[in-house]
Design an enzyme around this catalytic site. Structure first.
Site, PDB file in Angstrom:
ATOM      1  N   ASP A  73       0.819  -1.208   0.000  1.00 14.60           N
ATOM      2  CA  ASP A  73       0.000   0.000   0.000  1.00 14.60           C
ATOM      3  C   ASP A  73       0.857   1.264   0.000  1.00 14.60           C
ATOM      4  OD1 ASP A  73      -2.473   1.111  -0.127  1.00 14.60           O
ATOM      5  OD2 ASP A  73      -3.035   0.756   1.951  1.00 14.60           O
ATOM      6  N   HIS A 106      -8.123  -1.474   8.594  1.00 14.98           N
ATOM      7  CA  HIS A 106      -7.095  -0.834   7.764  1.00 14.98           C
ATOM      8  C   HIS A 106      -7.460   0.648   7.641  1.00 14.98           C
ATOM      9  CE1 HIS A 106      -4.487  -0.970   3.950  1.00 14.98           C
ATOM     10  NE2 HIS A 106      -5.146   0.168   3.793  1.00 14.98           N
ATOM     11  N   HIS A 165      -6.494   4.764   6.986  1.00 17.16           N
ATOM     12  CA  HIS A 165      -5.601   5.800   6.458  1.00 17.16           C
ATOM     13  C   HIS A 165      -5.771   7.027   7.341  1.00 17.16           C
ATOM     14  CE1 HIS A 165      -4.224   4.199   2.419  1.00 17.16           C
ATOM     15  NE2 HIS A 165      -4.932   3.233   2.938  1.00 17.16           N
ATOM     16  N   CYS A 186      -4.331   6.992  -1.773  1.00 20.58           N
ATOM     17  CA  CYS A 186      -5.442   6.316  -2.430  1.00 20.58           C
ATOM     18  C   CYS A 186      -5.696   7.047  -3.740  1.00 20.58           C
ATOM     19  CB  CYS A 186      -6.690   6.342  -1.552  1.00 20.58           C
ATOM     20  SG  CYS A 186      -8.108   5.560  -2.334  1.00 20.58           S
TER      21      CYS A 186
HETATM   22 ZN    ZN Z   1      -4.842   1.318   2.100  1.00 23.98          ZN
END
Ligand code: ZN
Length: 303
Positions: free
Chosen positions: A16, A207, A209, A240
């Site tokens: 990521d 998860h 951000h 993202c």
């Molecule tokens: Zn992510």
């Protein structure tokens, strides 16, 4: 507070994080980073993804990375896949755990794939069958269940339908991925509490951000609800592609520092994690949104 004794931190930086960098990181650098991660005590590392190299050139070398990393017993090395081709590549290079993803946003999924999220998940059945029949584990991720740029809030029943669709195809590990950085702690607490109650058979991973600065608070809220698996990224690397201004994932060293200071164990050596983040900053060639890299551990202040 209802805090667990121990949680599992899954390092997603190699996937990521690095996939959001303009620069493509050489295979040997990635391999060294991943070996350092397993050496520092991580039990789960997201190594890369098996997706179109044209769409995500940063991840084109994932097969080679898998073949070169030192596999440490007891560590789960997982990879992100989008379709059957991805599972085939995983099998080929010895990857033992793959993760699928669907967007919780109906609008987003309809626009991209002309299917509802649940219909997308039902199409994953062939991926699940191929993975399981080759001895791979497979999990599913739901991105933006806490809110999306297309419809702001996602009705909780829509997210439950996606979870049911995952269970229907044989997936019991579900990651809730706030890629848009819209989750807030109270919402995380109530949603996770309800999900755990309604789907006790699911292993949940959160998860987050840190786009709006509440990533660590969301982790605390998740723990309060009973979740014990969390994704983090070295130095907070990440972003993202659909979300303007999206910040990276929650910062591994900040989260681990917070947990250890509260007596929540991770089995991870924080000093090693800090030196990995320093190395990552050099490799990517810019500073990282990590508090601990700037301020150091609070225990360093004791003289
Ligand atoms: Zn992510």
């Amino acid at each position: 507070m209802n805090l667990p004794k121990e949680v599992v931190i899954c390092e997603v930086g190699p996937r990521d994080g690095l996939q959001n960098e303009d620069k493509v990181i050489p295979v040997d650098e990635k391999v060294q980073l991943i070996n350092k991660l397993s050496d520092s005590g991580y039990q789960v590392i997201e190594v890369g993804s098996f997706v179109s190299p044209k769409a995500v050139p940063q991840m084109a070398s994932t097969d080679e990375v898998f073949s070169k990393i030192q596999i440490k017993q007891g560590v789960e090395y997982r990879a992100f896949v989008a379709n059957l081709k991805g599972v085939e590549r995983a099998i080929e290079c010895g990857c033992k755990k793959v993760k699928l993803n669907v967007s919780a946003s109906k609008k987003h999924n309809l626009a991209n794939l002309n299917m509802t999220p649940s219909e997308s998940v039902s199409k994953f059945k062939d991926c699940v069958d191929l993975a399981l029949s080759n001895g791979l584990e497979i999990s599913g991720s739901i991105s933006m269940p806490f809110g999306s740029p297309w419809e702001h809030k996602i009705p909780i029943n829509d997210v439950k339908d996606i979870v049911k669709a995952y269970l229907n195809v044989g997936i019991k590990e579900v990651s809730l991925s706030d890629a848009s950085g819209m989750a807030v702690p109270l919402q995380v607490y109530y949603m996770c509490t309800e999900f755990i109650k309604e789907f006790p058979q699911v292993k949940w991973i959160l998860h987050f951000h840190n786009t709006r600065g509440v990533g660590n608070a969301n982790i605390l809220a998740g723990m309060q609800a009973g979740v014990t698996w969390f994704d983090t990224s070295f130095g907070g690397l990440g972003g993202c592609p659909f979300v303007p201004g999206a910040e990276g994932n929650v910062v591994s060293e900040d989260v681990i520092h917070m947990l250890h200071e509260m007596g929540v164990e991770t089995a991870i050596d924080l000093d090693k994690v800090i030196s990995i983040a320093e190395r990552v900053s050099l490799i990517v060639g810019h500073s990282l949104p990590s508090y601990i890299l700037k301020a150091g551990k609070s225990s360093n202040l004791i003289r």
